[in-house]
Design an enzyme around this catalytic site. Structure first.
Site, PDB file in Angstrom:
ATOM      1  N   GLU A 210     -41.229  19.177  41.950  1.00  8.57           N
ATOM      2  CA  GLU A 210     -41.739  18.868  40.609  1.00  8.57           C
ATOM      3  C   GLU A 210     -42.486  20.084  40.105  1.00  8.57           C
ATOM      4  OE1 GLU A 210     -43.216  14.675  40.033  1.00  8.57           O
ATOM      5  OE2 GLU A 210     -43.625  14.954  42.157  1.00  8.57           O
ATOM      6  N   ASP A 229     -46.835   9.661  49.094  1.00 13.15           N
ATOM      7  CA  ASP A 229     -46.342   9.461  47.727  1.00 13.15           C
ATOM      8  C   ASP A 229     -44.831   9.674  47.626  1.00 13.15           C
ATOM      9  OD1 ASP A 229     -46.820   8.966  44.955  1.00 13.15           O
ATOM     10  OD2 ASP A 229     -46.699  11.111  44.543  1.00 13.15           O
ATOM     11  N   HIS A 234     -39.342   7.915  48.894  1.00 14.38           N
ATOM     12  CA  HIS A 234     -38.189   8.500  48.207  1.00 14.38           C
ATOM     13  C   HIS A 234     -37.355   9.410  49.119  1.00 14.38           C
ATOM     14  CE1 HIS A 234     -40.186   6.850  44.848  1.00 14.38           C
ATOM     15  NE2 HIS A 234     -40.969   7.863  44.550  1.00 14.38           N
ATOM     16  N   LYS A 334     -45.646  19.281  44.358  1.00 15.03           N
ATOM     17  CA  LYS A 334     -45.988  19.372  42.938  1.00 15.03           C
ATOM     18  C   LYS A 334     -46.263  20.832  42.600  1.00 15.03           C
ATOM     19  CE  LYS A 334     -47.516  14.672  42.273  1.00 15.03           C
ATOM     20  NZ  LYS A 334     -46.382  14.162  41.506  1.00 15.03           N
TER      21      LYS A 334
HETATM   22  C1  BG6 Z   1     -43.477   8.637  41.945  1.00 17.17           C
HETATM   23  C2  BG6 Z   1     -44.656   9.417  42.455  1.00 17.17           C
HETATM   24  O1  BG6 Z   1     -43.101   7.643  42.869  1.00 17.17           O
HETATM   25  O2  BG6 Z   1     -42.381   9.526  41.752  1.00 17.17           O
HETATM   26  C3  BG6 Z   1     -45.025  10.531  41.513  1.00 17.17           C
HETATM   27  O3  BG6 Z   1     -45.760   8.537  42.612  1.00 17.17           O
HETATM   28  C4  BG6 Z   1     -43.822  11.402  41.232  1.00 17.17           C
HETATM   29  O4  BG6 Z   1     -46.084  11.328  42.037  1.00 17.17           O
HETATM   30  C5  BG6 Z   1     -42.640  10.549  40.803  1.00 17.17           C
HETATM   31  O5  BG6 Z   1     -44.171  12.306  40.201  1.00 17.17           O
HETATM   32  C6  BG6 Z   1     -41.375  11.379  40.697  1.00 17.17           C
HETATM   33  O6  BG6 Z   1     -40.376  10.600  40.116  1.00 17.17           O
HETATM   34  P1  BG6 Z   1     -39.227  11.285  39.261  1.00 17.17           P
HETATM   35  O7  BG6 Z   1     -38.293  10.170  38.954  1.00 17.17           O
HETATM   36  O8  BG6 Z   1     -39.895  11.868  38.050  1.00 17.17           O
HETATM   37  O9  BG6 Z   1     -38.637  12.337  40.132  1.00 17.17           O
END
Ligand code: BG6
Length: 489
Positions: A210, A229, A234, A334
């Site tokens: 990110e 997180d 994920h 991040k």
């Molecule tokens: C969320 C996290 O589950 O996923 C966030 O809590 C993160 O910190 C986000 O930014 C990322 O999701 P995506 O769909 O924008 O990649």
């Protein structure tokens, strides 16, 4: 079919950032069943009219393509209601019960988008008010607990009042079109399956990068960090999707059984691998799109001496016959160099080289999750011929070429977003893309030794400049195996 969708945390961040826009998109696309109601629940003393006005004003912050016109919002608003409930006050749940009983919808979805500390209270109070009927479904947002014990405690409470088939644990990465495509690629095509194993694959890299920082979520992030997180949920779900065996059919439990097997096969940590194969980092100041950005410790809500990690890179293996010895690298963070989520499958080179090529690349399959959604297959082709020695094939040189599939172009940009897809699945009762409790517990079991190791390790996260790919130790980790991250090759 009629439904009532109750949004606990109805005035919160998730509701207006993700859930309302997704529900509105489904409404706009005509896929939201017509006989439905969306009931925001919150502590604020609002009338339904005031709630609608609040949601409408929040849509101004949503990306333009997902914003309703005044006329569209008026139609959408007709299905929006609000009930005031202080979730910690048992008496308040009667208001909700009265609202739901007034219509007695075929399906009631309780979406618990609140602080995790409230999950068990909400479930207990729903049951105490008789709202845990067989046609009720509960949606639980992550993070579900902060370690194995707390996750189990939540699951135990939920199980007291709801059957597993009523519980939808959401991981929005599973709703992303690219993840659906990954399942389609692997199990709808015969082409890759024979190659999808240790004999042909050198390593697999999962990156979820990110470019944003923690934004306004500093206080939440301080107690969470990148491992809890992003990795526990994920990234591990992506690893399961890429590493699982073909399920016997497309039913939820067949898929979840196979994912669970992957999680159970992850190589257990040792003191040595915890030190060598897990890197944590924290962003320092730097730049984003040419602008100066502050470091994590300067963000609002963050302790100036914080040891919370905003970056994790790790190496693991799936210890089974298909994958033994193949490194799987996971990396997320991040304030990295860009927003880029991708899975890179690096194939082994040819067993014997007959071309006199100085190109040291093997085939590679890249599954792009975002910002673009597509597949790239990197191959080698005949490049410029060496004219000085035309008779000998030994002088032919190879050039990299790639097949590039852009699914946004192919299927149109109006594709169904992750939350939209998942919310419709909940309303329809399809569990395929939701996480079962045993999967979640296994994922916690696997990350917990890392958390314990960090808690006892005085070194803390390594700083990295914002706008880079994280601490250099992450490149050094992968280089030990003779590989490099895909953007470095
Ligand atoms: C969320 C996290 O589950 O996923 C966030 O809590 C993160 O910190 C986000 O930014 C990322 O999701 P995506 O769909 O924008 O990649």
């Amino acid at each position: 079919m009629s439904f009532d969708l109750v949004l606990f945390g109805g005035t919160g961040d998730l509701a207006w950032r993700k859930l309302m826009p997704a529900l509105f998109q489904a409404f706009r696309h005509g896929t939201l069943p017509s006989n439905g109601r969306i009931i925001g629940v919150g502590r604020d003393d609002l009338s339904s009219g005031q709630y609608r006005a609040l949601i409408q004003s929040r849509f101004d912050k949503v990306e333009l393509a997902k914003r309703p016109s005044a006329e569209e919002f008026a139609r959408f608003a007709a299905i929006l209601d609000y009930v005031r409930v202080d979730l910690s006050q048992p008496g308040d749940y009667a208001n909700l019960a009265a609202c739901l009983q007034s219509r007695n919808a075929d399906t009631v979805v309780m979406y618990v988008a609140t602080a995790p500390a409230l999950f068990t209270t909400v479930c207990e109070q729903l049951a105490a008010s008789g709202l845990n009927t067989p046609h009720t479904r509960v949606v639980l947002e992550k993070p579900l607990g902060h370690d194995l014990a707390s996750n189990r405690a939540i699951n135990r409470t939920v199980r007291q009042f709801f059957e597993e088939k009523q519980v939808f644990r959401i991981d929005h990465y599973l709703g992303k079109p690219a993840v659906q495509n990954l399942f389609a690629l692997r199990f709808g095509n015969a082409l890759f399956e024979p190659l999808w194993r240790r004999e042909h694959i050198a390593n697999i890299q999962i990156t979820i990068a990110e470019d944003l920082g923690v934004e306004s979520r500093g206080a939440f992030y301080e107690t969470t960090g990148a491992l809890r997180d992003m990795v526990q949920n994920h990234a591990l779900q992506l690893l399961c999707a890429i590493g699982m065996e073909p399920p016997i059919n497309a039913h939820a439990d067949a898929i979840r059984d196979e994912k669970l097997k992957v999680l159970r096969s992850l190589k257990p940590w040792t003191q040595e691998t915890l030190v060598q194969d897990v890197i944590r980092g924290q962003y320092a100041s730097g730049t984003r799109d040419g602008d100066k950005v502050p470091g994590y410790r300067e963000e609002p809500g963050v302790d100036p001496h914080s040891r919370t990690e905003t970056f994790v890179a790790l190496r693991t293996e799936i210890a089974n016959w298909r994958w033994a010895g193949v490194p799987f690298y996971i990396r997320t963070g991040k304030r990295l160099a860009g927003r880029d989520a991708r899975i890179v499958v690096n194939f082994r080179p040819t067993p014997h080289a007959i071309f006199n090529s100085n190109i040291d690349v093997a085939n590679r399959l890249i599954i792009n999750l975002q910002p673009k959604d597509g597949l790239e297959l990197h191959l080698l082709a005949q490049g410029q011929e060496n004219r000085q020695n035309r008779t000998s094939t030994a002088t032919q040189s190879l050039a990299p070429v790639q097949l590039d599939l852009d699914f946004d172009k192919r299927f149109g940009c109006e594709r169904v977003g992750a939350y939209e897809r998942l919310l419709l699945d909940v309303i329809d009762g399809r569990l395929n893309l939701f996480v079962r409790s045993d999967e979640q517990e296994e994922a916690w079991r696997w990350v917990e030794p890392i958390l314990t190791h960090w808690a006892n390790d005085s070194q803390g996260p390594r700083p990295y400049a914002s706008g880079t790919w994280g601490p250099s130790a992450s490149s050094a980790m992968i280089a030990r195996d003779g590989f490099c991250w895909s953007e470095e090759s």
